[in-house]
Design an enzyme around this catalytic site. Structure first.
Site, PDB file in Angstrom:
ATOM      1  N   ARG A  65       3.878   7.892  -9.340  1.00 54.95           N
ATOM      2  CA  ARG A  65       4.190   9.239  -8.855  1.00 54.95           C
ATOM      3  C   ARG A  65       5.299   9.806  -9.748  1.00 54.95           C
ATOM      4  O   ARG A  65       6.464   9.507  -9.558  1.00 54.95           O
ATOM      5  CB  ARG A  65       4.666   9.127  -7.402  1.00 54.95           C
ATOM      6  CG  ARG A  65       4.643  10.428  -6.620  1.00 54.95           C
ATOM      7  CD  ARG A  65       5.470  10.313  -5.358  1.00 54.95           C
ATOM      8  NE  ARG A  65       6.878  10.276  -5.681  1.00 54.95           N
ATOM      9  CZ  ARG A  65       7.799   9.580  -5.009  1.00 54.95           C
ATOM     10  NH1 ARG A  65       7.472   8.850  -3.981  1.00 54.95           N
ATOM     11  NH2 ARG A  65       9.066   9.621  -5.396  1.00 54.95           N
ATOM     12  N   HIS A 104       8.559  12.682  -4.008  1.00 51.81           N
ATOM     13  CA  HIS A 104       7.624  12.424  -2.897  1.00 51.81           C
ATOM     14  C   HIS A 104       7.093  13.759  -2.356  1.00 51.81           C
ATOM     15  O   HIS A 104       5.900  13.974  -2.267  1.00 51.81           O
ATOM     16  CB  HIS A 104       8.331  11.641  -1.792  1.00 51.81           C
ATOM     17  CG  HIS A 104       7.523  11.548  -0.544  1.00 51.81           C
ATOM     18  ND1 HIS A 104       6.377  10.808  -0.468  1.00 51.81           N
ATOM     19  CD2 HIS A 104       7.665  12.157   0.663  1.00 51.81           C
ATOM     20  CE1 HIS A 104       5.849  10.939   0.748  1.00 51.81           C
ATOM     21  NE2 HIS A 104       6.614  11.756   1.441  1.00 51.81           N
ATOM     22  N   TYR A 129      16.949   7.112  -6.091  1.00 58.14           N
ATOM     23  CA  TYR A 129      16.440   5.747  -5.879  1.00 58.14           C
ATOM     24  C   TYR A 129      15.625   5.179  -7.042  1.00 58.14           C
ATOM     25  O   TYR A 129      15.082   4.091  -6.933  1.00 58.14           O
ATOM     26  CB  TYR A 129      15.625   5.679  -4.577  1.00 58.14           C
ATOM     27  CG  TYR A 129      14.478   6.662  -4.480  1.00 58.14           C
ATOM     28  CD1 TYR A 129      13.253   6.390  -5.083  1.00 58.14           C
ATOM     29  CD2 TYR A 129      14.620   7.857  -3.785  1.00 58.14           C
ATOM     30  CE1 TYR A 129      12.198   7.281  -4.999  1.00 58.14           C
ATOM     31  CE2 TYR A 129      13.581   8.760  -3.691  1.00 58.14           C
ATOM     32  CZ  TYR A 129      12.376   8.466  -4.298  1.00 58.14           C
ATOM     33  OH  TYR A 129      11.341   9.352  -4.208  1.00 58.14           O
TER      34      TYR A 129
HETATM   35  C1  LIG Z   1       3.020   6.772  10.769  1.00 53.61           C
HETATM   36  C2  LIG Z   1       3.972   7.469   9.832  1.00 53.61           C
HETATM   37  N1  LIG Z   1       5.158   6.913   9.561  1.00 53.61           N
HETATM   38  C3  LIG Z   1       6.025   7.526   8.720  1.00 53.61           C
HETATM   39  C4  LIG Z   1       5.702   8.724   8.156  1.00 53.61           C
HETATM   40  C5  LIG Z   1       6.659   9.419   7.185  1.00 53.61           C
HETATM   41  N2  LIG Z   1       6.096   9.328   5.834  1.00 53.61           N
HETATM   42  C6  LIG Z   1       5.495  10.393   5.251  1.00 53.61           C
HETATM   43  S1  LIG Z   1       4.908  10.027   3.757  1.00 53.61           S
HETATM   44  C7  LIG Z   1       5.460   8.451   3.825  1.00 53.61           C
HETATM   45  C8  LIG Z   1       5.267   7.491   2.674  1.00 53.61           C
HETATM   46  C9  LIG Z   1       3.845   7.220   2.394  1.00 53.61           C
HETATM   47  O1  LIG Z   1       3.739   6.410   1.263  1.00 53.61           O
HETATM   48  P1  LIG Z   1       2.347   6.023   0.665  1.00 53.61           P
HETATM   49  O2  LIG Z   1       1.421   5.604   1.758  1.00 53.61           O
HETATM   50  O3  LIG Z   1       2.595   5.043  -0.418  1.00 53.61           O
HETATM   51  O4  LIG Z   1       1.762   7.381   0.074  1.00 53.61           O
HETATM   52  P2  LIG Z   1       2.399   8.354  -1.029  1.00 53.61           P
HETATM   53  O5  LIG Z   1       3.337   9.279  -0.303  1.00 53.61           O
HETATM   54  O6  LIG Z   1       3.081   7.531  -2.047  1.00 53.61           O
HETATM   55  O7  LIG Z   1       1.250   9.125  -1.587  1.00 53.61           O
HETATM   56  C10 LIG Z   1       6.106   8.211   5.031  1.00 53.61           C
HETATM   57  C11 LIG Z   1       6.731   6.928   5.417  1.00 53.61           C
HETATM   58  C12 LIG Z   1       4.452   9.293   8.484  1.00 53.61           C
HETATM   59  N3  LIG Z   1       4.042  10.445   7.963  1.00 53.61           N
HETATM   60  N4  LIG Z   1       3.589   8.643   9.309  1.00 53.61           N
END
Ligand SMILES: Cc1ncc(C[n+]2csc(CCOP(=O)(O)OP(=O)(O)O)c2C)c(N)n1
Length: 362
Positions: free
Chosen positions: A258, A262, A271
């Protein structure tokens, strides 16, 4: 054969095209005509230009929080390109390239990030489920749809996109388990972009690769260079074939990065090191395909510039439309949560209206 040759326990990464855009596995290179290759390239550039504009609009206060895709274009376009119209896509939220590849209207996509839920409403024949923010919850939907298709003997497969972080969720294990037991035609497509917000992949799971998680659920898993559009295309094609021929689900780990934050609310400099980002920029999926196309004499500098300009202007036009037509009445948030408004919602709406009055907006 592909899945047997790339055992995820050996951590060997499937790659067809290297960083310089050279074909290192000619036997596995898909035989695609120039117009198809240019179409793929254009979709990646459209994704990039759309993303760039979205960031700009968000910084100008014209768009809400946005989740950038920069660096993940090959993973998204290469995989979605394989699907047929009858197939289903069950996304998380960072799949702009896959959306565009499947024919979603860019105006709708921008509308969603503009804060208008009608952006989620696509025509019936575009088989994409709405954005799913609760991490990994949508994997269950993907397995459910695939299972239904199997029971109804429909020749449909389902691809679901998620990040590395999603594989730490219970929903991931439940969905993979169900898919393995019932041999559903599901393609679990993990975009391992190395981060779940600020949590690096290594702190997220003790598993050395995401692909190897497939073994426990009785399905093949493959680690693929996510910035190599040809490897992604071929791996997804094999997974789709398995699904169509009743051989069940597959897990694909697209190893990528990425490049951006985020979301627009995140500051990644807190980080991770800039040097790491710079290293990954050298592996840019669009640069890589451009080098390939130019070396093969399929794309000139001039044509490339024209594509980028055209894509930027398509994005601009789409956003202009959204700004002119996309506003919603904020009261709707209170009005349509339930059939009847609860006393609490009424109170909140009145407070909000008072707030608007205070700002002289009513
Ligand atoms: C069940 C849940 N827990 C926490 C969150 C907050 N949250 C939003 S995005 C994210 C990280 C997701 O990471 P990843 O699955 O690796 O996908 P990426 O964002 O890297 O595409 C989190 C923890 C959420 N949306 N849903």
């Amino acid at each position: 054969m592909l899945f047997e040759n790339y055992n995820p326990m050996e951590k060997k990464m499937f790659q067809i095209m290297n960083q310089e855009g050279e074909i290192i596995e000619p036997d596995l290179m898909p035989n695609l005509p120039r117009e198809v290759l240019i179409k793929m390239y254009r979709l990646m550039v459209q994704t990039r230009e759309t993303d760039k504009k979205a960031l700009l609009y968000q910084r100008q206060g014209r768009m809400l929080t946005y989740a950038p895709n920069i660096g993940q274009e090959a993973a998204q376009v290469g995989s979605a390109f394989v699907l047929e119209k009858k197939d289903w896509m069950v996304p998380a939220f960072r799949e702009l390239g896959a959306w565009l590849t499947r024919g979603a209207d860019l105006k709708k996509i921008y509308l969603y990030w503009y804060g208008n839920e009608f952006g989620s409403q696509l025509p019936e024949d575009i088989r994409i489920l709405p954005v799913s923010i609760p991490i990994a919850s949508h994997l269950q939907h993907a397995v459910g749809i695939a299972w239904a298709a199997k029971l109804q003997k429909k020749d449909e497969v389902v691809i679901t996109y998620f990040g590395d972080g999603a594989t730490s969720q219970g929903d991931f294990a439940e969905s993979m388990n169900w898919a393995g037991v019932y041999q559903t035609p599901t393609i679990f497509f993990c975009q391992n972009n190395q981060f779940a917000i600020s949590v690096p992949r290594a702190s997220q799971t003790a598993s050395e690769t995401i692909a190897q998680k497939a073994i426990a659920f009785g399905m093949p898993g493959i680690l693929v260079d996510g910035n190599d559009i040809f490897a992604i295309y071929v791996a997804t094609m094999e997974a789709v074939k398995r699904g169509r021929s009743g051989e069940g689900p597959t897990l694909i780990e697209a190893y990528t990065y990425r490049i951006g934050a985020h979301t627009t609310s995140d500051d990644p400099t807190r980080y991770r090191k800039n040097e790491e980002v710079e290293e990954w920029k050298k592996k840019d999926p669009i640069d890589r395909m451009r080098k390939y196309l130019m070396r093969e004499g399929m794309l000139t500098e001039e044509e490339d510039k024209t594509i980028a300009l055209e894509c930027a202007s398509i994005a601009e036009e789409a956003f202009k439309y959204v700004e002119a037509n996309g506003d919603i009445a904020l009261e709707d948030i209170f009005k349509y949560q339930y059939k009847e408004m609860t006393p609490q919602l009424k109170e909140q709406m009145e407070e909000y209206q008072q707030f608007l009055k205070g700002r002289g907006e009513v």
